[in-house]
Design a protein around this motif. Structure first.
Motif, PDB file in Angstrom:
ATOM      1  N   ALA A  27      -7.734   6.251   5.573  1.00 13.99           N
ATOM      2  CA  ALA A  27      -7.249   6.045   6.931  1.00 13.99           C
ATOM      3  C   ALA A  27      -5.729   6.065   6.846  1.00 13.99           C
ATOM      4  N   GLY A  28      -5.128   7.135   7.378  1.00 14.39           N
ATOM      5  CA  GLY A  28      -3.688   7.321   7.210  1.00 14.39           C
ATOM      6  C   GLY A  28      -3.397   8.223   6.029  1.00 14.39           C
ATOM      7  N   ARG A  29      -2.156   8.194   5.578  1.00 11.23           N
ATOM      8  CA  ARG A  29      -1.742   9.078   4.487  1.00 11.23           C
ATOM      9  C   ARG A  29      -2.218   8.565   3.129  1.00 11.23           C
ATOM     10  N   ARG A  30      -2.443   9.508   2.229  1.00  6.20           N
ATOM     11  CA  ARG A  30      -2.910   9.179   0.887  1.00  6.20           C
ATOM     12  C   ARG A  30      -1.751   8.672   0.013  1.00  6.20           C
ATOM     13  N   GLY A  31      -2.104   7.862  -0.966  1.00  7.97           N
ATOM     14  CA  GLY A  31      -1.148   7.444  -1.980  1.00  7.97           C
ATOM     15  C   GLY A  31      -1.275   8.352  -3.189  1.00  7.97           C
ATOM     16  N   VAL A  32      -0.163   8.990  -3.581  1.00 13.24           N
ATOM     17  CA  VAL A  32      -0.230   9.949  -4.686  1.00 13.24           C
ATOM     18  C   VAL A  32       0.895   9.656  -5.693  1.00 13.24           C
ATOM     19  N   ALA A  33       1.653  10.672  -6.101  1.00 10.33           N
ATOM     20  CA  ALA A  33       2.566  10.523  -7.237  1.00 10.33           C
ATOM     21  C   ALA A  33       3.708   9.537  -6.978  1.00 10.33           C
ATOM     22  N   GLY A  43      -1.477  21.267  -0.224  1.00  7.88           N
ATOM     23  CA  GLY A  43      -1.646  19.906   0.286  1.00  7.88           C
ATOM     24  C   GLY A  43      -2.877  19.206  -0.251  1.00  7.88           C
ATOM     25  N   ILE A  44      -3.332  19.610  -1.424  1.00 11.64           N
ATOM     26  CA  ILE A  44      -4.549  19.041  -2.024  1.00 11.64           C
ATOM     27  C   ILE A  44      -4.381  17.545  -2.287  1.00 11.64           C
ATOM     28  N   SER A  46       5.673  12.929  -0.858  1.00 16.58           N
ATOM     29  CA  SER A  46       5.061  13.821  -1.842  1.00 16.58           C
ATOM     30  C   SER A  46       4.148  14.830  -1.167  1.00 16.58           C
ATOM     31  N   MET A  47       3.898  15.919  -1.897  1.00 14.37           N
ATOM     32  CA  MET A  47       2.886  16.886  -1.479  1.00 14.37           C
ATOM     33  C   MET A  47       2.502  17.719  -2.694  1.00 14.37           C
ATOM     34  N   VAL A  86       0.853  -1.189   0.000  1.00 13.17           N
ATOM     35  CA  VAL A  86       0.000   0.000   0.000  1.00 13.17           C
ATOM     36  C   VAL A  86       0.889   1.240   0.000  1.00 13.17           C
ATOM     37  N   VAL A  87       0.663   2.124  -0.958  1.00 10.11           N
ATOM     38  CA  VAL A  87       1.470   3.339  -1.105  1.00 10.11           C
ATOM     39  C   VAL A  87       0.807   4.481  -0.346  1.00 10.11           C
ATOM     40  N   ASP A  88       1.584   5.139   0.516  1.00 11.16           N
ATOM     41  CA  ASP A  88       1.040   6.242   1.330  1.00 11.16           C
ATOM     42  C   ASP A  88       2.079   7.349   1.474  1.00 11.16           C
ATOM     43  N   ASP A  89       2.434   7.975   0.364  1.00 11.19           N
ATOM     44  CA  ASP A  89       3.564   8.909   0.309  1.00 11.19           C
ATOM     45  C   ASP A  89       3.207  10.363   0.583  1.00 11.19           C
ATOM     46  N   ASP A  90       1.924  10.705   0.670  1.00  4.06           N
ATOM     47  CA  ASP A  90       1.509  12.104   0.801  1.00  4.06           C
ATOM     48  C   ASP A  90       1.708  12.594   2.239  1.00  4.06           C
ATOM     49  N   VAL A  91       2.553  13.616   2.412  1.00  2.00           N
ATOM     50  CA  VAL A  91       2.839  14.117   3.764  1.00  2.00           C
ATOM     51  C   VAL A  91       1.856  15.198   4.204  1.00  2.00           C
ATOM     52  N   ALA A  92       0.928  15.587   3.320  1.00  2.93           N
ATOM     53  CA  ALA A  92       0.090  16.763   3.605  1.00  2.93           C
ATOM     54  C   ALA A  92      -0.808  16.566   4.813  1.00  2.93           C
ATOM     55  N   VAL A  93      -1.561  15.452   4.834  1.00  2.03           N
ATOM     56  CA  VAL A  93      -2.536  15.233   5.894  1.00  2.03           C
ATOM     57  C   VAL A  93      -2.614  13.753   6.218  1.00  2.03           C
TER      58      VAL A  93
END
Length: 333
Positions: free
Chosen positions: A146-152, A215-216, A187-188, A132-139
């Protein structure tokens, strides 16, 4: 709303049909249930990689199906997870007996549906691992997450893990590489405008003419803060700071710097932001040794960009440089 579509209900089907025609040398499209596989799948003796998620983020994921990257991609409706059935069908289609790795962005629907498909595949005797990828540090704990989003960072996980599979690594080894990339990538993003989901026909959120969202999320989920627009360099510093601080990245690190467009940002602006991100990292003693600039994980026509930084070592660099031949990434062949 002005869009180059016909019936909003047919957007994904018609787009995927276009992919099949445009890239017939690379992929095969199955329509019932819908998924995209590399032309030579299943590849004997090779661990297969399957990813997917809601459409609207093209070229993610279908654009990364091919030699050295994904074996299959499963597109859901726009901004909506695919159901377990096509995920299972894609998994079966690419399994050669060496096992299958699911690469899943951290959104609740994606995680649950890929988990269900993995359980069903296991019942059919297919060995599946999931990263599971969860690289977004924004929120944390966002609208869909649940937890950080997976993005780029997902692109980098898919490329590097895909290269490991292509060279003949075992399922456990490919999963370990993918996990390592996810642990070292951050990422952010920022939005200058909202996007319009075809079936909704109106913007997914509102921004004043002089506002941006820091942080969108890639579905238009809220970020950290909404501020008045600033010069590009100041925006870069706002989103690069939390990225660098998170692991944290440190002087002496070698990194891949990836500036990603959200779909509506001109390439000239992406290079302006890349330039300053490179300068900021250099000022901290962080050496950019690999780069990627362009629209790879989009949010329909949203104007904005994200910055992704991956800490590299010799093995990850070698795997990044390894040959790849997909619709959206290709080098070395």
């Amino acid at each position: 709303m002005k869009k180059l579509i016909n019936d909003p209900k047919n957007v994904v089907d018609e787009a995927v049909a276009g992919v099949a025609l445009a890239h017939a040398d690379l992929v095969t499209v199955v329509t019932d249930p819908i998924y995209i596989v590399r032309k030579d799948a299943p590849v004997a003796g090779k661990v297969a990689l399957v990813s997917g998620g809601g459409s609207g983020h093209e070229p993610l994921h279908g654009g990364f199906v091919g030699y050295g990257m994904l074996d299959a991609a499963v597109p859901g409706p726009v901004f909506t997870s695919p159901t377990p059935d096509p995920i299972l069908a894609a998994t079966k289609a690419v399994d050669s007996g060496a096992g299958v790795l699911h690469i899943v962005k951290n959104y609740t629907g994606d995680v649950l549906n890929f988990e269900t498909a993995a359980d069903l595949a296991a019942a059919d005797g297919i060995e599946v691992r999931t990263v599971v990828v969860d690289d977004d540090v924004a929120v944390k704990d966002s609208l869909y997450t649940a937890g950080r989003r997976g993005v780029a960072g997902t692109v980098l996980v898919e490329k590097i893990a895909g290269a490991a599979a292509q060279r003949g690594d075992s399922l456990d080894e490919v999963a370990e590489i993918a996990t390592k990339v996810n642990s070292q990538v951050r990422s952010m993003g920022v939005a200058l405008t909202p996007c319009v989901v075809p079936h909704a026909g109106e913007p997914s959120f509102t921004l004043a003419e002089d506002e941006i969202e820091i942080g969108i999320g890639i579905h238009g989920e809220p970020g950290r803060e909404r501020i008045k627009i600033e010069p590009a360099d100041a925006i870069v510093e706002r989103i690069l700071g939390p990225i660098v601080d998170d692991i944290p990245f440190a002087s002496g690190d070698k990194v891949l710097l990836f500036v990603n467009g959200m779909g509506g940002t001109p390439q000239i602006e992406l290079y302006i932001t890349f330039r300053h991100a490179f300068e900021v990292l250099a000022s901290k003693g962080i050496e950019v040794t690999r780069t990627l600039v362009g629209n790879y994980v989009t949010s329909l026509e949203m104007q904005g960009f994200s910055i992704t930084v991956l800490k590299l070592d010799d093995e990850l660099t070698e795997l990044w440089d390894a040959p790849v031949q997909t619709a959206a990434l290709r080098w070395g062949r």
